[in-house]
Design a protein around this motif. Structure first.
Motif, PDB file in Angstrom:
ATOM      1  N   LEU A   1     -45.915 -47.124  -6.605  1.00  0.00           N
ATOM      2  CA  LEU A   1     -45.501 -48.173  -7.470  1.00  0.00           C
ATOM      3  C   LEU A   1     -44.052 -48.712  -6.985  1.00  0.00           C
ATOM      4  O   LEU A   1     -43.664 -49.702  -7.640  1.00  0.00           O
ATOM      5  CB  LEU A   1     -45.224 -47.152  -8.726  1.00  0.00           C
ATOM      6  CG  LEU A   1     -46.474 -46.507  -9.461  1.00  0.00           C
ATOM      7  CD1 LEU A   1     -46.285 -45.506 -10.438  1.00  0.00           C
ATOM      8  CD2 LEU A   1     -47.349 -47.834  -9.906  1.00  0.00           C
ATOM      9  N   LEU A   2     -43.179 -48.022  -6.164  1.00  0.00           N
ATOM     10  CA  LEU A   2     -41.949 -48.531  -5.812  1.00  0.00           C
ATOM     11  C   LEU A   2     -42.330 -49.682  -4.889  1.00  0.00           C
ATOM     12  O   LEU A   2     -41.751 -50.872  -4.763  1.00  0.00           O
ATOM     13  CB  LEU A   2     -41.193 -47.628  -4.942  1.00  0.00           C
ATOM     14  CG  LEU A   2     -40.379 -46.153  -5.836  1.00  0.00           C
ATOM     15  CD1 LEU A   2     -40.005 -45.290  -4.921  1.00  0.00           C
ATOM     16  CD2 LEU A   2     -39.400 -46.953  -6.752  1.00  0.00           C
ATOM     17  N   ASP A   3     -43.379 -49.571  -3.825  1.00  0.00           N
ATOM     18  CA  ASP A   3     -43.638 -50.461  -2.986  1.00  0.00           C
ATOM     19  C   ASP A   3     -44.286 -51.889  -3.769  1.00  0.00           C
ATOM     20  O   ASP A   3     -43.772 -52.826  -3.244  1.00  0.00           O
ATOM     21  CB  ASP A   3     -44.868 -50.194  -2.247  1.00  0.00           C
ATOM     22  CG  ASP A   3     -44.566 -49.270  -1.260  1.00  0.00           C
ATOM     23  OD1 ASP A   3     -43.288 -48.750  -0.948  1.00  0.00           O
ATOM     24  OD2 ASP A   3     -45.426 -48.451  -0.470  1.00  0.00           O
ATOM     25  N   SER A   4     -44.799 -51.858  -4.728  1.00  0.00           N
ATOM     26  CA  SER A   4     -45.177 -52.970  -5.549  1.00  0.00           C
ATOM     27  C   SER A   4     -44.336 -53.412  -6.685  1.00  0.00           C
ATOM     28  O   SER A   4     -44.605 -54.317  -7.381  1.00  0.00           O
ATOM     29  CB  SER A   4     -46.704 -52.867  -6.294  1.00  0.00           C
ATOM     30  OG  SER A   4     -47.456 -52.441  -5.389  1.00  0.00           O
ATOM     31  N   GLY A   5     -43.228 -52.861  -6.852  1.00  0.00           N
ATOM     32  CA  GLY A   5     -42.054 -53.439  -7.790  1.00  0.00           C
ATOM     33  C   GLY A   5     -42.450 -53.088  -9.203  1.00  0.00           C
ATOM     34  O   GLY A   5     -41.996 -53.776 -10.164  1.00  0.00           O
ATOM     35  N   ILE A   6     -43.367 -52.142  -9.183  1.00  0.00           N
ATOM     36  CA  ILE A   6     -43.696 -51.469 -10.641  1.00  0.00           C
ATOM     37  C   ILE A   6     -42.539 -50.548 -11.240  1.00  0.00           C
ATOM     38  O   ILE A   6     -42.328 -50.701 -12.340  1.00  0.00           O
ATOM     39  CB  ILE A   6     -45.165 -50.844 -10.735  1.00  0.00           C
ATOM     40  CG1 ILE A   6     -46.000 -51.777  -9.936  1.00  0.00           C
ATOM     41  CG2 ILE A   6     -45.404 -50.387 -12.193  1.00  0.00           C
ATOM     42  CD1 ILE A   6     -46.212 -53.009 -10.874  1.00  0.00           C
ATOM     43  N   LEU A   7     -41.976 -49.772 -10.251  1.00  0.00           N
ATOM     44  CA  LEU A   7     -41.095 -48.930 -10.604  1.00  0.00           C
ATOM     45  C   LEU A   7     -39.696 -49.361  -9.774  1.00  0.00           C
ATOM     46  O   LEU A   7     -39.888 -49.847  -8.562  1.00  0.00           O
ATOM     47  CB  LEU A   7     -41.273 -47.488 -10.336  1.00  0.00           C
ATOM     48  CG  LEU A   7     -42.237 -46.711 -11.226  1.00  0.00           C
ATOM     49  CD1 LEU A   7     -42.436 -45.235 -10.403  1.00  0.00           C
ATOM     50  CD2 LEU A   7     -41.533 -46.512 -12.418  1.00  0.00           C
ATOM     51  N   ALA A   8     -38.512 -49.051 -10.535  1.00  0.00           N
ATOM     52  CA  ALA A   8     -37.175 -49.367  -9.887  1.00  0.00           C
ATOM     53  C   ALA A   8     -36.965 -48.130  -9.054  1.00  0.00           C
ATOM     54  O   ALA A   8     -37.128 -47.042  -9.500  1.00  0.00           O
ATOM     55  CB  ALA A   8     -36.100 -49.640 -10.871  1.00  0.00           C
TER      56      ALA A   8
ATOM     57  N   VAL B   1     -28.096 -40.500 -19.030  1.00  0.00           N
ATOM     58  CA  VAL B   1     -28.372 -41.139 -17.856  1.00  0.00           C
ATOM     59  C   VAL B   1     -28.810 -42.579 -18.349  1.00  0.00           C
ATOM     60  O   VAL B   1     -29.858 -42.595 -18.845  1.00  0.00           O
ATOM     61  CB  VAL B   1     -29.320 -40.370 -16.805  1.00  0.00           C
ATOM     62  CG1 VAL B   1     -29.294 -41.365 -15.851  1.00  0.00           C
ATOM     63  CG2 VAL B   1     -28.968 -39.042 -16.534  1.00  0.00           C
ATOM     64  N   GLU B   2     -28.164 -43.448 -17.570  1.00  0.00           N
ATOM     65  CA  GLU B   2     -28.693 -44.931 -17.894  1.00  0.00           C
ATOM     66  C   GLU B   2     -29.844 -45.210 -16.891  1.00  0.00           C
ATOM     67  O   GLU B   2     -29.660 -45.006 -15.583  1.00  0.00           O
ATOM     68  CB  GLU B   2     -27.459 -45.883 -17.705  1.00  0.00           C
ATOM     69  CG  GLU B   2     -28.262 -47.465 -17.885  1.00  0.00           C
ATOM     70  CD  GLU B   2     -27.094 -48.265 -17.601  1.00  0.00           C
ATOM     71  OE1 GLU B   2     -27.424 -49.650 -17.391  1.00  0.00           O
ATOM     72  OE2 GLU B   2     -25.873 -47.857 -17.425  1.00  0.00           O
ATOM     73  N   GLU B   3     -31.068 -45.551 -17.284  1.00  0.00           N
ATOM     74  CA  GLU B   3     -32.233 -45.956 -16.350  1.00  0.00           C
ATOM     75  C   GLU B   3     -32.003 -47.334 -15.825  1.00  0.00           C
ATOM     76  O   GLU B   3     -31.697 -48.328 -16.437  1.00  0.00           O
ATOM     77  CB  GLU B   3     -33.666 -45.966 -17.254  1.00  0.00           C
ATOM     78  CG  GLU B   3     -33.708 -44.443 -17.760  1.00  0.00           C
ATOM     79  CD  GLU B   3     -35.114 -44.281 -18.497  1.00  0.00           C
ATOM     80  OE1 GLU B   3     -35.946 -45.110 -18.111  1.00  0.00           O
ATOM     81  OE2 GLU B   3     -35.294 -43.520 -19.383  1.00  0.00           O
ATOM     82  N   PRO B   4     -32.526 -47.386 -14.410  1.00  0.00           N
ATOM     83  CA  PRO B   4     -32.388 -48.853 -13.958  1.00  0.00           C
ATOM     84  C   PRO B   4     -33.386 -49.814 -14.568  1.00  0.00           C
ATOM     85  O   PRO B   4     -34.344 -49.450 -15.319  1.00  0.00           O
ATOM     86  CB  PRO B   4     -32.923 -48.347 -12.526  1.00  0.00           C
ATOM     87  CG  PRO B   4     -33.795 -47.323 -12.766  1.00  0.00           C
ATOM     88  CD  PRO B   4     -33.329 -46.429 -13.664  1.00  0.00           C
ATOM     89  N   PRO B   5     -32.857 -51.092 -14.416  1.00  0.00           N
ATOM     90  CA  PRO B   5     -33.902 -52.138 -15.220  1.00  0.00           C
ATOM     91  C   PRO B   5     -35.073 -52.324 -14.602  1.00  0.00           C
ATOM     92  O   PRO B   5     -35.186 -51.920 -13.257  1.00  0.00           O
ATOM     93  CB  PRO B   5     -32.766 -53.652 -14.992  1.00  0.00           C
ATOM     94  CG  PRO B   5     -32.187 -53.273 -13.938  1.00  0.00           C
ATOM     95  CD  PRO B   5     -31.573 -51.569 -14.190  1.00  0.00           C
ATOM     96  N   ALA B   6     -36.243 -52.588 -15.277  1.00  0.00           N
ATOM     97  CA  ALA B   6     -37.534 -52.971 -14.795  1.00  0.00           C
ATOM     98  C   ALA B   6     -37.309 -53.855 -13.722  1.00  0.00           C
ATOM     99  O   ALA B   6     -36.873 -54.940 -13.989  1.00  0.00           O
ATOM    100  CB  ALA B   6     -38.348 -53.148 -15.716  1.00  0.00           C
TER     101      ALA B   6
END
Length: 222
Positions: free
Chosen positions: A82-89, A105-110
């Motif tokens: 999911l990281l490889d495909s830019g689905i998850l930050a 905790v602040e979550e990173p933007p999509a």
């Protein structure tokens, strides 16, 4: 090419007893394992991955997580895909876990998704191959030792080893390129018989080992 933990065959630091098989063991002894299995399959679909990319993701799981358990590494590989495909930050899973534990905790933007795109000859991995097989049953062959791809289905212990072709299998997509969405590069696959002592030396327990090898992995024995 540096060997990763998944390619542990014949490496003495991984020697040890295996637990006996329990024919009555449930498929998922713990409920979370079934969920992990489903999440990994879903991650493959959502990320646009293929079987070989999934295997390569498992190979990139850090050693402590890889050795912690079967479905632990499946979960870790799902995150990698999911990281490889830019689905998850990057850092998204850790941030969400901390928030679920009650931390502020602040979550990173999509991120912007960038799924891989590669022409395919069809579903699955079997493919027709126009060229005639380079090898036949009974041929003496040697596996190539110069493997440059970070993902390959030729294990380290079988590189540069002599064997005999015992079967010609249907054509198959080439794992070393398909895992990176470069090209399917379909080719013939051969079952090759090796002596255990050819693979691991004269002190190995006598045995016969069969490996399915892509044509690119083989050359005529000299």
């Amino acid at each position: 090419m540096k060997e990763r933990v998944h390619d542990m065959g014949g490496r003495t630091r991984f020697f040890g007893p295996l637990p006996p098989l329990d024919p009555d063991e449930p498929a998922f002894p713990h409920p979370w394992e079934g969920r992990a299995f489903a999440l990994a399959l879903l991650a493959n679909r959502v990320s646009g991955a293929n079987l070989h990319a999934f295997r390569h993701a498992i190979e990139r799981v850090p050693e402590p997580e890889y050795l912690s358990g079967y479905y632990e590494r499946w979960l870790a590989s799902a995150e990698i895909l999911l990281l490889d495909s830019g689905i998850l930050a990057p850092g998204a899973v850790e941030a969400r876990a901390r928030r679920l534990r009650g931390q502020e905790v602040e979550e990173p933007p999509a991120p912007q998704p960038h799924k891989p795109d590669m022409p395919t000859g069809g579903g699955g991995n079997l493919r027709p191959v126009d060229d005639a097989p380079a090898f036949a049953v009974g041929d003496a062959v040697t596996t190539r030792s110069e493997i440059r791809s970070p993902h390959t289905r030729l294990p380290a212990y079988a590189r540069g080893k002599a064997g005999t072709v015992t079967a010609v299998r249907p054509g198959h997509t080439f794992p070393d390129t398909t895992a990176f969405f470069i090209a399917e590069f379909p080719q013939h696959v051969y079952t090759v018989e090796f002596s255990s002592r050819e693979l691991w030396g004269d002190d190995a327990e006598p045995a016969t080992v069969f490996l399915d090898c892509c044509e690119t992995y083989l050359k005529k024995a000299e």
